[in-house]
Design an enzyme around this catalytic site. Structure first.
Site, short mmCIF file in Angstrom:
data_model
loop_
_atom_site.label_atom_id
_atom_site.label_comp_id
_atom_site.label_asym_id
_atom_site.label_seq_id
_atom_site.Cartn_x
_atom_site.Cartn_y
_atom_site.Cartn_z
N GLU A 38 34.85 16.22 29.24
CA GLU A 38 35.75 15.37 30.04
C GLU A 38 35.33 15.31 31.50
O GLU A 38 35.48 14.28 32.15
CB GLU A 38 37.20 15.88 29.96
N ASP B 53 37.10 19.62 25.91
CA ASP B 53 38.07 19.45 26.98
C ASP B 53 38.27 20.83 27.60
O ASP B 53 38.82 21.74 26.98
CB ASP B 53 39.40 18.89 26.44
N ILE C 201 40.10 22.02 30.04
CA ILE C 201 41.53 22.36 30.10
C ILE C 201 42.27 21.11 29.62
O ILE C 201 42.24 20.07 30.30
CB ILE C 201 42.05 22.72 31.51
N ASP C 202 42.90 21.19 28.47
CA ASP C 202 43.75 20.08 28.03
C ASP C 202 45.19 20.47 28.37
O ASP C 202 45.69 21.48 27.88
CB ASP C 202 43.60 19.81 26.53
N THR D 172 46.16 19.80 31.97
CA THR D 172 45.89 20.23 33.35
C THR D 172 47.15 20.20 34.22
O THR D 172 47.31 21.05 35.11
CB THR D 172 44.78 19.36 33.96
N ASP E 292 40.36 14.86 23.98
CA ASP E 292 41.76 15.24 23.78
C ASP E 292 42.03 15.58 22.31
O ASP E 292 42.86 16.44 22.01
CB ASP E 292 42.71 14.10 24.15
#
Ligand code: IPD
Ligand code: CA
Ligand code: CA
Length: 280
Positions: A81, A97, A99-100, A102, A232
């Site tokens: 990402e 990802d 940090i999904d 954030t 995601d």
């Protein structure tokens, strides 16, 4: 549960081994973002809109994951990402990802995760042209590690998980999410307003990857969203599918993905899609 179009498991494409690697790296990155959170967090930049933020931890987590994958599997591609786009030669592309969730990370709400998937390109691909054959999602705040590989079932902290199987929309708890642009949110508000009178309730938890894992673990009945990016959903959809969920796209001719994705019990998702998209 196995897809009919499973890729052959050559040594380089052994889904179980890829899932083991995804799990190990996701756990390490998740531990790191938790340590960074304890030191404080600040918005480093914004992306598609002022509310679409990136923190230094997103960037550091992506750097860590990319280095770990390259050390273990130098011939693979990586799509991340936060800007990683490495073309590989092995046929495997990792979709990550860092940090999904954030915004939850910024506010210290315990629903964010590292998501890592090993994907292939074949006829059963999602809208982005790829499909995960192995994946892991790790939420360090709840100490949960979800792992799946194609045909191997799904686990939460090593224990097998399955969806609730709820088929009655009226008593279903349905999660969704919202994008970051005003135009997208206007559409999403209309979807929610069509659904809310017809379901038990809705949840907006704030991490698509974690939503899909909660669905897989039987803590939600269904999930839908428009506008998701491959990072995601890549790992989460495999985990949900291996736990028994069915995935649908915007219509029967469109694979699930950015245009629309709905997941839940096989006999629930078509009705849910009709309600949510009704009138469009
Ligand atoms: C977001 C989260 C959110 C979803 C958004 C995503 P991010 O990812 O998954 O739940 O509704 O569509 O963009 O920005 O936290 O990585
Ligand atoms: Ca995300
Ligand atoms: Ca992210």
């Amino acid at each position: 549960m196995s897809d009919s179009t499973d890729a052959p498991a050559t040594p380089a494409h052994d889904p179980q081994a890829l899932a083991g690697l995804a799990a190990e790296i996701a756990q390490q990155a998740a531990t790191r973002i938790l340590e960074l959170r304890a030191q404080g967090v600040a918005v480093a930049a914004s992306k598609s809109s002022a509310v679409d933020i990136v923190t230094a931890a997103d960037q550091e987590s992506e750097r860590f994951i990319v280095a770990a994958i390259q050390a273990a599997r130098p011939d693979d591609g990586i799509l991340g990402e936060e800007g990683t786009g490495i073309t590989g030669t092995s046929g495997i592309t990792w979709v990550i990802d860092p940090i999904d969730g954030t915004v939850n990370y910024l506010y210290d709400l315990p629903a964010y995760a590292v998501s890592i998937a090993a994907t292939v390109t074949d006829a059963a691909a999602f809208a982005d042209g790829r499909r995960a054959i192995a994946g892991a999602v790790c939420n360090p705040r709840t100490d949960e590690l979800f792992v799946a590989w194609q045909g191997g079932g799904a686990t939460r902290n090593g224990e097998p998980i399955t969806i609730t199987g709820q088929e009655d929309l009226a008593v279903s708890l349905v999660a969704t999410g919202f994008g970051y642009t005003v135009e997208r949110r206007i559409e999403q508000a209309a979807m929610v307003s069509r659904l809310l009178p017809k379901a038990r309730d809705i949840r907006r938890i704030g991490s698509a990857a974690y939503d899909l894992c909660l669905l897989a673990a039987g803590r939600l009945d269904a999930y839908f969203e428009r506008g998701l990016q491959p990072w995601d959903y890549a790992a989460g959809v495999l985990i949900a599918r291996e736990a028994g969920a069915r995935l649908l796209g915007r219509d029967d001719a469109t694979p699930p993905g950015e245009p629309f994705l709905v997941a839940g019990a096989p006999n629930l998702v078509a009705e849910l899609r009709d309600v949510v998209l009704g009138g469009e």
